[in-house]
Every structure is written in C-alpha cells, then in structure tokens.
Design a protein around this motif. Structure first.
Motif, PDB file in Angstrom:
ATOM      1  N   ALA A 289       0.943  -1.431   0.248  1.00  0.00           N
ATOM      2  CA  ALA A 289       0.595   0.226   0.070  1.00  0.00           C
ATOM      3  C   ALA A 289       1.262   1.562  -0.060  1.00  0.00           C
ATOM      4  O   ALA A 289       1.642   1.072   1.199  1.00  0.00           O
ATOM      5  N   VAL A 290       0.425   1.943  -0.934  1.00  0.00           N
ATOM      6  CA  VAL A 290       1.952   3.226  -1.317  1.00  0.00           C
ATOM      7  C   VAL A 290       1.083   3.916   0.555  1.00  0.00           C
ATOM      8  O   VAL A 290       0.002   4.586   0.819  1.00  0.00           O
TER       9      VAL A 290
ATOM     10  N   PHE B 111      -0.862   7.118  -5.078  1.00  0.00           N
ATOM     11  CA  PHE B 111      -2.308   8.138  -4.342  1.00  0.00           C
ATOM     12  C   PHE B 111      -1.753   7.350  -3.027  1.00  0.00           C
ATOM     13  O   PHE B 111      -1.807   6.227  -3.211  1.00  0.00           O
ATOM     14  N   ILE B 112      -1.947   7.417  -1.896  1.00  0.00           N
ATOM     15  CA  ILE B 112      -2.258   6.945  -1.249  1.00  0.00           C
ATOM     16  C   ILE B 112      -2.624   5.800  -0.316  1.00  0.00           C
ATOM     17  O   ILE B 112      -3.538   6.056  -1.099  1.00  0.00           O
TER      18      ILE B 112
ATOM     19  N   THR C  68       6.909   6.848  -4.344  1.00  0.00           N
ATOM     20  CA  THR C  68       7.045   7.289  -5.493  1.00  0.00           C
ATOM     21  C   THR C  68       7.054   5.732  -5.928  1.00  0.00           C
ATOM     22  O   THR C  68       7.898   4.792  -5.442  1.00  0.00           O
ATOM     23  N   CYS C  69       6.962   5.731  -7.506  1.00  0.00           N
ATOM     24  CA  CYS C  69       7.182   3.941  -8.352  1.00  0.00           C
ATOM     25  C   CYS C  69       8.443   3.627  -8.008  1.00  0.00           C
ATOM     26  O   CYS C  69       8.978   2.379  -7.285  1.00  0.00           O
TER      27      CYS C  69
END
Length: 107
Positions: free
Chosen positions: A61-62, A95-96, A67-68
């Motif tokens: 989960a970002v 996105f988060i 970033t990527c």
C-alpha cells in the motif's frame, strides 16, 4: 490481502475477456505505463505470446512520500520489473493507499 488478490485477478480476467471479444482494439504500454491503442489483432496475438502471464504474489500500500521508483527500490526491483508487475499504473498519479504489486510469479 486475499481479497485484493482476488479483485486484481478478476479485473485482469475481465480485461483479457474484453480484449479477446474485441481483438480489433488492443492497448500497448511503454516503460512508463502510458498506453496507446492499436487496431491490429495480429499485433495483439504476437504480443500476448511474448509476455509471460504474471500473478501478483505480494502487494504494497503506497504511503506518504512514496513514488514508483522508491517503492521499486525498497522492494529490490528495477523500475522495469516494477512496471511489468504493474502494467496499468500511472506513476505520475500514485496515491496514498493505492495497492501496487511488488512480487509476481509466472502463471
């Protein structure tokens, strides 16, 4: 996490079904995840033969500030590997809370 895998598999299956049902329209992605359309069914078939089917085996989960590139680096992946695990990702708009694949196996 199993629900996310099931959802990802369902979405991938639906995309494949749509592409097979209407082989006149295919999407091709570059290394940055940007897509373009093509109307040549033969190109779609030859691309499918070259790209091995992957199944995501681990997701992430970002989080804030990621970033990527930073996610790929933390997972020990090259940018190309990360993008191959996440072919539909738009790295300019992550996105988060977005789930991204950080490990995959051949089907």
């Amino acid at each position: 996490m199993a629900n996310h895998r099931a959802a990802a598999l369902l979405i991938a299956s639906l995309l494949v079904a749509v592409a097979i049902a209407d082989a006149r329209l295919t999407l091709h992605y570059d290394a940055h995840g940007r897509g373009r359309c093509s109307s040549t069914a033969a190109y779609f078939v030859s691309d499918a033969a070259k790209v091995p089917a992957l199944t995501c085996s681990e997701v992430h989960a970002v989080k804030v500030g990621e970033t990527c590139f930073s996610i790929a680096q933390a997972a020990g992946l090259t940018q190309d590997q990360f993008l191959s695990f996440n072919p539909n990702i738009n790295c300019e708009k992550v996105f988060i809370g977005q789930w991204v694949c950080i490990a995959a196996t051949s089907a």
